[in-house]
Design a protein around this motif. Structure first.
Motif, mmCIF file in Angstrom:
data_model
loop_
_atom_site.group_PDB
_atom_site.id
_atom_site.type_symbol
_atom_site.label_atom_id
_atom_site.label_comp_id
_atom_site.label_asym_id
_atom_site.label_seq_id
_atom_site.Cartn_x
_atom_site.Cartn_y
_atom_site.Cartn_z
ATOM 1 N N GLY A 181 -5.594 1.548 -12.126
ATOM 2 C CA GLY A 181 -5.030 2.179 -10.945
ATOM 3 C C GLY A 181 -4.440 3.546 -11.219
ATOM 4 N N VAL A 182 -3.983 4.180 -10.140
ATOM 5 C CA VAL A 182 -3.400 5.522 -10.179
ATOM 6 C C VAL A 182 -1.932 5.410 -9.785
ATOM 7 N N PHE A 183 -1.044 6.044 -10.575
ATOM 8 C CA PHE A 183 0.390 5.872 -10.367
ATOM 9 C C PHE A 183 1.123 7.197 -10.544
ATOM 10 N N ASN A 184 2.265 7.303 -9.875
ATOM 11 C CA ASN A 184 3.201 8.401 -10.090
ATOM 12 C C ASN A 184 4.282 7.927 -11.053
ATOM 13 N N LEU A 185 4.641 8.784 -12.011
ATOM 14 C CA LEU A 185 5.528 8.380 -13.096
ATOM 15 C C LEU A 185 6.702 9.332 -13.248
ATOM 16 N N ILE A 186 7.757 8.794 -13.846
ATOM 17 C CA ILE A 186 8.837 9.611 -14.402
ATOM 18 C C ILE A 186 9.039 9.170 -15.843
ATOM 19 N N GLU A 187 9.068 10.147 -16.755
ATOM 20 C CA GLU A 187 9.366 9.878 -18.157
ATOM 21 C C GLU A 187 10.311 10.964 -18.653
ATOM 22 N N PHE A 188 11.524 10.561 -18.969
ATOM 23 C CA PHE A 188 12.571 11.490 -19.387
ATOM 24 C C PHE A 188 12.804 12.497 -18.255
ATOM 25 N N VAL A 189 12.583 13.792 -18.469
ATOM 26 C CA VAL A 189 12.841 14.776 -17.413
ATOM 27 C C VAL A 189 11.582 15.130 -16.631
ATOM 28 N N TRP A 190 10.423 14.596 -17.037
ATOM 29 C CA TRP A 190 9.162 15.029 -16.442
ATOM 30 C C TRP A 190 8.675 14.047 -15.378
ATOM 31 N N THR A 191 8.042 14.610 -14.371
ATOM 32 C CA THR A 191 7.419 13.830 -13.311
ATOM 33 C C THR A 191 5.912 14.038 -13.392
ATOM 34 N N PHE A 192 5.159 12.942 -13.381
ATOM 35 C CA PHE A 192 3.704 13.002 -13.512
ATOM 36 C C PHE A 192 3.058 12.428 -12.258
ATOM 37 N N ARG A 193 2.041 13.114 -11.757
ATOM 38 C CA ARG A 193 1.418 12.747 -10.491
ATOM 39 C C ARG A 193 0.030 12.161 -10.701
ATOM 40 N N ARG A 194 -0.230 11.047 -10.025
ATOM 41 C CA ARG A 194 -1.549 10.421 -9.968
ATOM 42 C C ARG A 194 -2.157 10.216 -11.356
ATOM 43 N N PHE A 195 -1.356 9.704 -12.272
ATOM 44 C CA PHE A 195 -1.843 9.422 -13.619
ATOM 45 C C PHE A 195 -2.661 8.133 -13.626
ATOM 46 N N LEU A 196 -3.641 8.081 -14.520
ATOM 47 C CA LEU A 196 -4.476 6.895 -14.678
ATOM 48 C C LEU A 196 -3.761 5.908 -15.594
ATOM 49 N N ARG A 197 -3.722 4.658 -15.176
ATOM 50 C CA ARG A 197 -3.160 3.604 -16.027
ATOM 51 C C ARG A 197 -4.303 2.774 -16.601
#
Length: 619
Positions: A181-197
């Motif tokens: 699937g495709v997900f939006n993430l937060i890791e530490f200070v960064w925001t990631f859009r539509r990443f592949l899991r």
């Protein structure tokens, strides 16, 4: 012979920090093959992986060759809205043909000339221009990869992981993955859009930048960015999926999408982020300064400063990203709006006059750390020595005080632990607590010292993780004044059971729990020290003694018939064979039609209880 070795090992097993990590599935090392030769070991900002990419229609022979990798493989200090364009690189190298059976003199090493585009704003990708042309790499016998336009269910990742990998195996390897699937993430200070899991195996240090490839078409659709391996949600190594009421940690690995990027190549074969239709951000985003840190314990004003004219809006992370925020009119000056005093994540979205948007994320965290303080307090050379173990963001700092009559509940007198061991002499009481990144505290704990024997921690004898007692299992206690101590368990009926002591130190005792001990509340007496605990039917733990194969050794499982084994993400049958007192041979039984190679994670589950995880190599 191995059984005797483990018994001797247990008799000599004293505390040292241990790390165990694993990911689902398995990977295998690749032998030299031109089909895989376009993947390289990249050295710019640490050890990474990269892949030589050509546009789908090809490129002129004199066009420069481009290497795709992760944004953090160019810089580990990217701002949350920063985009880097066309910067020279003087020390970067890409080494192709990095196979286990390829002699070093046959590898193809090419300098990295410049970074064409790189960012960790919503993505995590860097595009490097190599100091070689397309024709030069082809003449070296290398074969490029191409970009795809859609994601298939079956994926492959090819990379060169190095962290936790023996030196002799730090070469190009491949793992099969399932797209999840495709997900939006937060890791530490960064925001990631539509990443592949996906569930790709052996994603660890060095895997960053690896190409994620459609198995059927052979085209690259993602660039490996991150994986779940930590224990503090939303922190480094533990990205959170956002969009629901609360952020959620989903096991697996994540890659930045690059489908649709073929349009970023011109007819001359050059990569140009400003090409018509190219989805890459090239505008300069506004700089937000003075905003609160990443986590705060309560709501407060944003207190953010932005130069020039801008407009802004705010939005809760559960409601979406900045494109969903209601933006106000154009203005100048400080942003003083309040951050809600409600647990959750919030975005501040600032748009410059050129249309570029900067984003700052803050989380209001009012929950005390879910982890108990981790420390050792051991007798060393006539003094007690205090050391703490950190696990950011849940255990980011510690405070302590000590002395005769120290009151742990009184806030006065606590000192911040500066990561230097503290030597304490005499007699008194030690008080301590931990804090998470937001400043929330654990309840204070108190321990008497210099006044006879004390028990501070009870663990499983194999994993050394905090635990309870189990009949027929090994256990370990940590404390003070324990050298030469005997061990007795008083069960809930008042019956006293003498435990077999295997080894003692002033601060540690390893022992075997008799099988006759009844389940329920109990007291453990070690020398003059005692602690209340519980006896349960099992306490699964694995020894860190065998790094290869599916036959391992453990303790605390012999009286349960419902133990399950896990090999990576695969649930398998488990065979538990009791050996000498406390020791069990554990066999993880794979189905006949499953063949795994490479590094995998093993663990045992009994009901709601899980053992520690260990990484082994299957050949």
């Amino acid at each position: 012979m191995r059984m005797r070795t483990i018994i001797c090992h247990l008799r000599m097993l004293f505390w040292v920090p241990l790390l165990s990590a694993g990911v689902p599935g398995s990977s295998e090392l690749l032998s030299e093959d031109i089909r895989y030769s376009g993947v390289a070991k990249l050295s710019v900002a640490g050890s990474c992986t990269g892949s030589w990419i050509l546009p789908r229609g090809g490129a002129p022979e004199d066009a420069p060759a481009y290497l795709f990798s992760a944004g953090h493989c160019y810089s580990t200090s990217f701002g949350t809205s920063e985009v880097v364009r066309s910067r020279e690189i003087t020390t970067g190298m890409a080494s192709f043909r990095y196979f286990i059976d390829t002699p070093a003199q046959r590898r193809v090493t090419v300098p990295v000339r410049r970074v064409v585009w790189a960012s960790m704003a919503n993505t995590d990708v860097a595009v490097f221009e190599l100091g070689a042309t397309v024709d030069a790499l082809r003449r070296q016998g290398l074969s490029p990869l191409t970009l795809g336009d859609h994601v298939e269910d079956e994926l492959i990742v090819r990379g060169i992981p190095v962290s936790g990998t023996p030196i002799e195996d730090q070469y190009l390897r491949e793992a099969g993955c399932q797209f999840q699937g495709v997900f939006n993430l937060i890791e530490f200070v960064w925001t990631f859009r539509r990443f592949l899991r996906h569930d790709c195996a052996d994603i660890r240090g060095g895997s960053s930048g690896s190409p994620v490839i459609n198995r059927r078409s052979g085209e690259v659709v993602g660039i490996m960015s991150t994986t779940v391996e930590g224990e503090s949600p939303c922190y480094l190594g533990t990205p959170c999926v956002i969009g629901a009421e609360q952020p959620e940690v989903l096991a697996g690995s994540y890659s930045a999408p690059v489908w649709g990027w073929n349009v970023c190549f011109g007819a001359d074969g050059r990569f140009d982020p400003e090409s018509a239709g190219c989805p890459l951000e090239t505008r300069t985003a506004p700089v937000i300064s003075g905003a609160p840190p990443r986590t705060i314990p309560r709501g407060r004003p944003w207190n953010a400063s932005v130069p020039g004219r801008y407009r802004y809006g705010t939005i809760a992370e559960r409601d979406g990203f900045c494109e969903h925020a209601a933006m106000g009119g154009w203005r100048e000056g400080m942003i003083l709006d309040p951050i809600p005093d409600v647990e959750g994540g919030y975005f501040l979205c600032v748009e410059a006059e050129n249309g570029a948007v900067a984003m700052r994320h803050v989380r209001v965290d009012k929950t005390p750390p879910r982890l108990a303080p981790r420390f050792t307090f051991a007798d060393e050379n006539a003094a007690m020595v205090l050391r703490f173990e950190f696990s950011p963001a849940e255990l980011s700092s510690y405070s302590y005080k000590f002395g005769a009559g120290a009151d742990c509940d009184a806030p006065e007198g606590y000192l911040i632990y500066r990561r230097v061991p503290v030597r304490i002499t005499g007699a008194g009481r030690l008080c301590l607590y931990g804090e998470d990144e937001a400043g929330n505290r654990t309840p204070p704990q108190g321990y008497d010292y210099g006044q006879g024997a004390r028990i501070y921690r009870l663990t499983n004898g194999a994993s050394l993780r905090e635990s309870w007692l189990a009949p027929g299992a090994f256990a370990t206690v940590f404390g003070t004044g324990l050298r030469g101590a005997s061990a007795t368990i008083v069960d809930h009926l008042g019956v006293r059971h003498t435990a077999m002591v295997l080894a003692t130190l002033p601060s540690q005792v390893n022992f075997y729990v008799p099988e006759a001990v009844r389940l329920g509340r109990a007291y453990l007496e070690v020398g003059e020290a005692s602690v209340e605990t519980e006896v349960r039917s099992a306490s699964p733990g694995l020894f860190f003694t065998n790094t290869e194969g599916l036959e391992q050794y453990g303790t605390g499982m012999r009286f349960r018939q419902d133990a399950e084994g896990f090999v990576g993400g695969l649930r398998v049958r488990l065979q538990v064979e009791p050996l000498e007192e406390g020791l069990e041979r554990i066999r993880f039984l794979l189905p006949d039609d499953v063949k795994l190679r490479g590094f995998v994670s093993l663990w045992v589950r009994i009901g709601d209880w899980e053992s520690n995880r260990m990484t082994v190599r299957l050949r």
